[in-house]
Design a protein around this motif. Structure first.
Motif, PDB file in Angstrom:
ATOM      1  N   ARG A 331       0.683  -1.479  -0.385  1.00  0.00           N
ATOM      2  CA  ARG A 331      -0.126   0.231  -0.347  1.00  0.00           C
ATOM      3  C   ARG A 331       0.734   1.334  -0.783  1.00  0.00           C
ATOM      4  NH1 ARG A 331      -4.181  -2.054   4.520  1.00  0.00           N
ATOM      5  NH2 ARG A 331      -5.516  -3.417   3.377  1.00  0.00           N
ATOM      6  N   GLY A 332       1.683   1.092   0.624  1.00  0.00           N
ATOM      7  CA  GLY A 332       3.110   2.529   0.856  1.00  0.00           C
ATOM      8  C   GLY A 332       3.869   2.733  -0.702  1.00  0.00           C
ATOM      9  N   ARG A 333       3.478   1.484  -1.538  1.00  0.00           N
ATOM     10  CA  ARG A 333       4.010   1.878  -3.008  1.00  0.00           C
ATOM     11  C   ARG A 333       2.399   2.612  -3.944  1.00  0.00           C
ATOM     12  NH1 ARG A 333       8.875  -0.152  -2.982  1.00  0.00           N
ATOM     13  NH2 ARG A 333       8.756  -0.339  -5.373  1.00  0.00           N
ATOM     14  N   ASN A 334       1.791   2.936  -3.257  1.00  0.00           N
ATOM     15  CA  ASN A 334       0.352   3.574  -4.283  1.00  0.00           C
ATOM     16  C   ASN A 334       0.176   4.894  -3.643  1.00  0.00           C
ATOM     17  OD1 ASN A 334      -0.440   1.633  -6.124  1.00  0.00           O
ATOM     18  ND2 ASN A 334       0.411   0.135  -4.315  1.00  0.00           N
ATOM     19  N   ALA A 335       1.076   5.759  -3.673  1.00  0.00           N
ATOM     20  CA  ALA A 335      -0.057   6.762  -3.094  1.00  0.00           C
ATOM     21  C   ALA A 335      -1.526   7.484  -4.232  1.00  0.00           C
ATOM     22  CB  ALA A 335       1.550   8.117  -3.145  1.00  0.00           C
ATOM     23  N   LEU A 336      -1.669   8.900  -3.555  1.00  0.00           N
ATOM     24  CA  LEU A 336      -3.131   9.282  -3.477  1.00  0.00           C
ATOM     25  C   LEU A 336      -2.309  11.002  -3.251  1.00  0.00           C
ATOM     26  CD1 LEU A 336      -5.168   7.873  -1.305  1.00  0.00           C
ATOM     27  CD2 LEU A 336      -4.368   6.810  -3.563  1.00  0.00           C
ATOM     28  N   PHE A 337      -3.216  11.847  -4.559  1.00  0.00           N
ATOM     29  CA  PHE A 337      -3.041  13.099  -4.595  1.00  0.00           C
ATOM     30  C   PHE A 337      -4.662  13.914  -4.954  1.00  0.00           C
ATOM     31  CE2 PHE A 337      -1.616  17.053  -6.138  1.00  0.00           C
ATOM     32  CZ  PHE A 337      -0.961  17.362  -5.869  1.00  0.00           C
ATOM     33  N   ASP A 338      -4.806  14.357  -3.935  1.00  0.00           N
ATOM     34  CA  ASP A 338      -6.321  15.347  -4.731  1.00  0.00           C
ATOM     35  C   ASP A 338      -6.281  16.917  -4.738  1.00  0.00           C
ATOM     36  OD1 ASP A 338      -6.075  16.047  -1.971  1.00  0.00           O
ATOM     37  OD2 ASP A 338      -7.715  14.638  -1.646  1.00  0.00           O
ATOM     38  N   VAL A 339      -7.146  17.806  -4.621  1.00  0.00           N
ATOM     39  CA  VAL A 339      -7.202  19.011  -5.078  1.00  0.00           C
ATOM     40  C   VAL A 339      -6.354  19.503  -3.183  1.00  0.00           C
ATOM     41  CG1 VAL A 339      -9.174  18.566  -3.409  1.00  0.00           C
ATOM     42  CG2 VAL A 339      -9.237  21.274  -4.885  1.00  0.00           C
ATOM     43  N   ASN A 340      -6.690  18.408  -2.483  1.00  0.00           N
ATOM     44  CA  ASN A 340      -5.954  19.668  -1.033  1.00  0.00           C
ATOM     45  C   ASN A 340      -4.067  18.612  -1.330  1.00  0.00           C
ATOM     46  OD1 ASN A 340      -7.971  20.618  -0.363  1.00  0.00           O
ATOM     47  ND2 ASN A 340      -8.889  18.863   0.934  1.00  0.00           N
ATOM     48  N   GLY A 341      -3.744  18.022  -2.356  1.00  0.00           N
ATOM     49  CA  GLY A 341      -2.308  18.164  -2.280  1.00  0.00           C
ATOM     50  C   GLY A 341      -2.490  16.227  -1.819  1.00  0.00           C
ATOM     51  N   LEU A 342      -0.849  15.790  -1.682  1.00  0.00           N
ATOM     52  CA  LEU A 342      -0.683  14.653  -1.525  1.00  0.00           C
ATOM     53  C   LEU A 342      -2.016  14.310   0.339  1.00  0.00           C
ATOM     54  CD1 LEU A 342       1.456  12.660  -2.598  1.00  0.00           C
ATOM     55  CD2 LEU A 342       3.295  13.037  -1.245  1.00  0.00           C
ATOM     56  N   VAL A 343      -1.633  12.802  -0.510  1.00  0.00           N
ATOM     57  CA  VAL A 343      -2.565  12.391   0.674  1.00  0.00           C
ATOM     58  C   VAL A 343      -1.131  11.815   1.573  1.00  0.00           C
ATOM     59  CG1 VAL A 343      -3.871  10.651   1.458  1.00  0.00           C
ATOM     60  CG2 VAL A 343      -4.325  11.797  -0.330  1.00  0.00           C
ATOM     61  N   VAL A 344      -1.310  12.186   2.908  1.00  0.00           N
ATOM     62  CA  VAL A 344       0.069  12.372   4.210  1.00  0.00           C
ATOM     63  C   VAL A 344      -0.969  11.959   5.424  1.00  0.00           C
ATOM     64  CG1 VAL A 344       1.815  13.343   2.929  1.00  0.00           C
ATOM     65  CG2 VAL A 344       0.268  14.972   4.387  1.00  0.00           C
ATOM     66  N   LYS A 345      -0.365  11.401   6.482  1.00  0.00           N
ATOM     67  CA  LYS A 345      -0.944  11.377   6.943  1.00  0.00           C
ATOM     68  C   LYS A 345      -1.258  12.009   7.605  1.00  0.00           C
ATOM     69  CE  LYS A 345       1.581   6.365   8.059  1.00  0.00           C
ATOM     70  NZ  LYS A 345       1.948   5.368   8.819  1.00  0.00           N
ATOM     71  N   SER A 346      -0.232  13.557   7.944  1.00  0.00           N
ATOM     72  CA  SER A 346      -1.019  14.505   9.220  1.00  0.00           C
ATOM     73  C   SER A 346      -2.001  15.326   8.580  1.00  0.00           C
ATOM     74  CB  SER A 346       0.782  15.942   8.357  1.00  0.00           C
ATOM     75  OG  SER A 346       0.974  15.873   7.149  1.00  0.00           O
ATOM     76  N   ARG A 347      -2.412  14.984   7.392  1.00  0.00           N
ATOM     77  CA  ARG A 347      -3.765  15.823   6.734  1.00  0.00           C
ATOM     78  C   ARG A 347      -5.335  15.249   7.816  1.00  0.00           C
ATOM     79  NH1 ARG A 347      -4.347  15.393   0.673  1.00  0.00           N
ATOM     80  NH2 ARG A 347      -7.257  15.542   1.163  1.00  0.00           N
ATOM     81  N   THR A 348      -5.964  16.033   7.873  1.00  0.00           N
ATOM     82  CA  THR A 348      -7.048  15.815   8.907  1.00  0.00           C
ATOM     83  C   THR A 348      -8.809  15.962   7.855  1.00  0.00           C
ATOM     84  OG1 THR A 348      -7.533  17.767   9.592  1.00  0.00           O
ATOM     85  CG2 THR A 348      -6.146  17.486  10.963  1.00  0.00           C
ATOM     86  N   ASP A 349      -8.724  15.763   6.861  1.00  0.00           N
ATOM     87  CA  ASP A 349      -9.630  15.652   6.120  1.00  0.00           C
ATOM     88  C   ASP A 349      -9.527  14.220   5.123  1.00  0.00           C
ATOM     89  OD1 ASP A 349      -7.446  15.763   4.490  1.00  0.00           O
ATOM     90  OD2 ASP A 349      -8.464  17.360   3.200  1.00  0.00           O
ATOM     91  N   LEU A 350      -8.671  13.067   6.024  1.00  0.00           N
ATOM     92  CA  LEU A 350      -8.906  12.085   4.838  1.00  0.00           C
ATOM     93  C   LEU A 350     -10.112  11.319   6.177  1.00  0.00           C
ATOM     94  CD1 LEU A 350      -5.142  11.471   5.055  1.00  0.00           C
ATOM     95  CD2 LEU A 350      -6.567  12.061   3.272  1.00  0.00           C
ATOM     96  N   THR A 351     -11.088  10.454   4.649  1.00  0.00           N
ATOM     97  CA  THR A 351     -11.491   9.243   4.767  1.00  0.00           C
ATOM     98  C   THR A 351     -11.375   8.307   5.358  1.00  0.00           C
ATOM     99  OG1 THR A 351     -12.115   8.332   2.694  1.00  0.00           O
ATOM    100  CG2 THR A 351     -13.363  10.733   3.081  1.00  0.00           C
TER     101      THR A 351
END
Length: 555
Positions: A331-351
């Motif tokens: 899973r760590g070899r598959n990264a996501l990027f959305d309107v708020n940028g790279l999906v990283v653990k520090s984000r608070t808007d993740l589903t």
């Protein structure tokens, strides 16, 4: 059993319709192909021109009619009228030239048809189940004349392709998907039912359109919506216990929980999540034959972080795990990027469904910066936002990789993240390219490239035929990995040399039968079938396949 045009449906007049009733029955109607003897026996004399046609001549006549039309929407409507008039001829036409007709009966043309649904509506097809009928869904479902429904494709119209909330106009999607079940894999059409769950629409242009055909109210949310979905599932199970439900074009925040709630208790799948994942993985398997690399060596960056992106990422991760990579590492070899940028653990808007792919990484604001930071071997676009794989992005991918994988999968064509010409041109012809909508061949420095279309049609019709043939109790993730491998192994070295990483759509039926046979074998291996395992699974698949031929006798 081979499905034939003589299969009976309930009609209100007589068990064996005659005369005008026979001509108005799309499943039994042969039009000008009724023989002179049939015309006498069935009261058709005088109701048809005297010449008797073969089905081949009828196909040629309809082909000339469609080819003469300049507008694809008009072609779509002409084909829809034919389907409502003569189902056998409709499928004979589609199966005679699938590469020509698939873009007309489904994407990209179906998007415009859904947008203009209320303005081009002809005759009803399928079932419309409004939330105002809550508590009576079983009663409404029972109005469908066929009593052995094996496949339902259902949408609530909220996220139609990349076009957004089209409400009841989304019916074009289930109709189109089920058309492809039959045209591309031979699933008998009498077992297929398109459904719209009308819970309202938040598209105010539709609500203000006097020709809109759905409920004029904003969408229902929350517990009332969930209860409506549950009632629908329970009603289907009560009336059609052998039915597989395919969820289509639901918003992410509904699609994921619906699948999670029902996937382990009924036969069901979500094509946007799992079918898209299967066709993407098939493209990756074929692409790796070009690059000579292994799946576990790949890193992917997704533009878009919705249910389609996470569905593809999860299936890739499971496929990596099946080859020995630990699942968390995969899973760590598959990264996501959305309107708020790279999906990283520090984000608070993740589903919840995004969190397994959140990286322990500093925030990254732009996609090209994410490419340079993560150095992916492939980028996959499921954003429904066009032109985001720009020149900077493609050139960065080409600088990092000898054969960069570029998959702009958003559709229709107007929503593609880049064109084939851009991907090949900006990478000096080194891109391994596939898109969600079709693009024509491209010439770069005297070399001809044939873009592949990563169309779910390579996966879900074959899945349907395998489920139908085996009477499967479940659809599992591993079945999509099996399907992906079966698709990829059919791409020839000759096709790979032109950049084509999917089987030609001109031979989609042959490809689908191969995929269905592989899936069926897996279903039997896992004890998921409700029929005995035959000695020859290929023969079982062939015997269950619909052929568009007329019955020998009228009615």
């Amino acid at each position: 059993m081979t499905a034939r045009a003589s299969i009976q449906i309930e009609v209100p007049t007589t068990e064996h319709p005659t005369g005008c009733n026979l001509l108005r029955n799309p499943r039994l109607n042969k039009g000008t192909a009724f023989s002179e003897a049939e015309r006498r026996a069935s009261g058709l004399e005088g109701l048809l021109p005297p010449a008797v046609s073969t089905i081949a001549l009828q196909v040629a006549r309809r082909h000339d009619e469609i080819a003469a039309l300049d507008d694809d929407l008009q072609k779509y409507l002409a084909l829809s009228d034919l389907q409502a008039r003569n189902e056998t001829l409709y499928y004979a036409l589609l199966m005679s030239d699938p590469a020509t007709y698939m873009p007309l009966v489904y994407t990209p043309t179906v998007g415009e048809a859904c947008q203009k649904f209320g303005h081009v509506f002809r005759a009803p097809r399928g079932l419309y189940l409004p939330i105002t009928a809550r508590g009576r869904l079983k009663e409404l479902l029972a109005n469908w004349p066929e009593k052995d429904v094996r496949f339902i494709v259902v949408t609530d119209g909220e996220r139609i392709l990349g076009l957004g909330d089209l409400g009841a106009g989304g019916m074009g999607i289930p109709i189109g998907k089920l058309t492809l079940y039959t045209a591309c894999a031979g699933v008998p059409p009498q077992h297929c039912l398109p459904v719209v769950l009308d819970v309202g629409t938040n598209n105010h242009e539709l609500l203000e359109d006097p020709l809109y055909l759905g409920l004029r109210r904003e969408r229902i949310r929350g517990t009332e919506y969930a209860a409506f979905i549950d009632e629908f599932v329970d009603a289907v199970q009560a009336l059609y216990p052998r039915c597989c439900i395919q969820w289509e074009d639901f918003a992410n925040f509904n699609a994921v929980p619906i699948l999670e709630r029902h996937r382990d208790r009924i036969c069901t799948f979500n094509d946007d999540i799992q079918g898209t994942a299967g066709v993407a993985l098939a493209g990756i398997y074929a692409a790796l034959r070009i690059s000579g690399q292994r799946l576990c060596e790949q890193r992917f960056l997704f533009l878009g972080a919705g249910s389609a992106a996470t569905g593809i990422a999860e299936l890739i991760s499971l496929a990596m795990a099946s080859e020995g990579t630990e699942l968390t590492a995969a899973r760590g070899r598959n990264a996501l990027f959305d309107v708020n940028g790279l999906v990283v653990k520090s984000r608070t808007d993740l589903t919840n469904f995004q969190q397994p792919f959140a990286l322990d990484h500093a925030p990254v604001a732009t996609f090209v910066e994410a490419v340079k930071a993560l150095r992916p071997t492939g980028i996959i676009g499921v954003s429904t936002t066009p032109n985001l794989f720009d020149q900077q992005v493609i050139e960065a991918m080409a600088e990092i990789n000898e054969r960069p994988i570029i998959f702009p999968y958003s559709n229709p064509t107007s929503r593609s993240e880049c064109t084939a010409t851009e991907a090949y041109g900006w990478s000096q012809g080194r891109a391994v390219f596939a898109s969600g909508s079709p693009f024509p061949p491209v010439e770069i420095d005297g070399r001809r490239f044939v873009p592949g279309q990563g169309n779910n049609v390579y996966i879900f019709p074959a899945m349907g035929l395998a489920v139908f043939a085996t009477d499967a109790t479940r659809v599992t993730e591993d079945m999509f990995i099996v399907a992906a491998k079966a698709v990829a192994e059919q791409v020839s070295e000759e096709h790979l040399a032109t950049g084509l990483i999917y089987p030609p759509q001109s031979r989609i039926l042959e490809a689908s039968l191969h995929v269905a046979e592989r899936i069926a074998a897996y279903i039997f291996d896992q004890g998921l079938a409700r029929v005995p395992r035959p000695n020859d699974i290929g023969a079982l698949i062939s015997a269950c396949t619909y052929r568009p031929i007329y019955s020998e006798e009228a009615g």
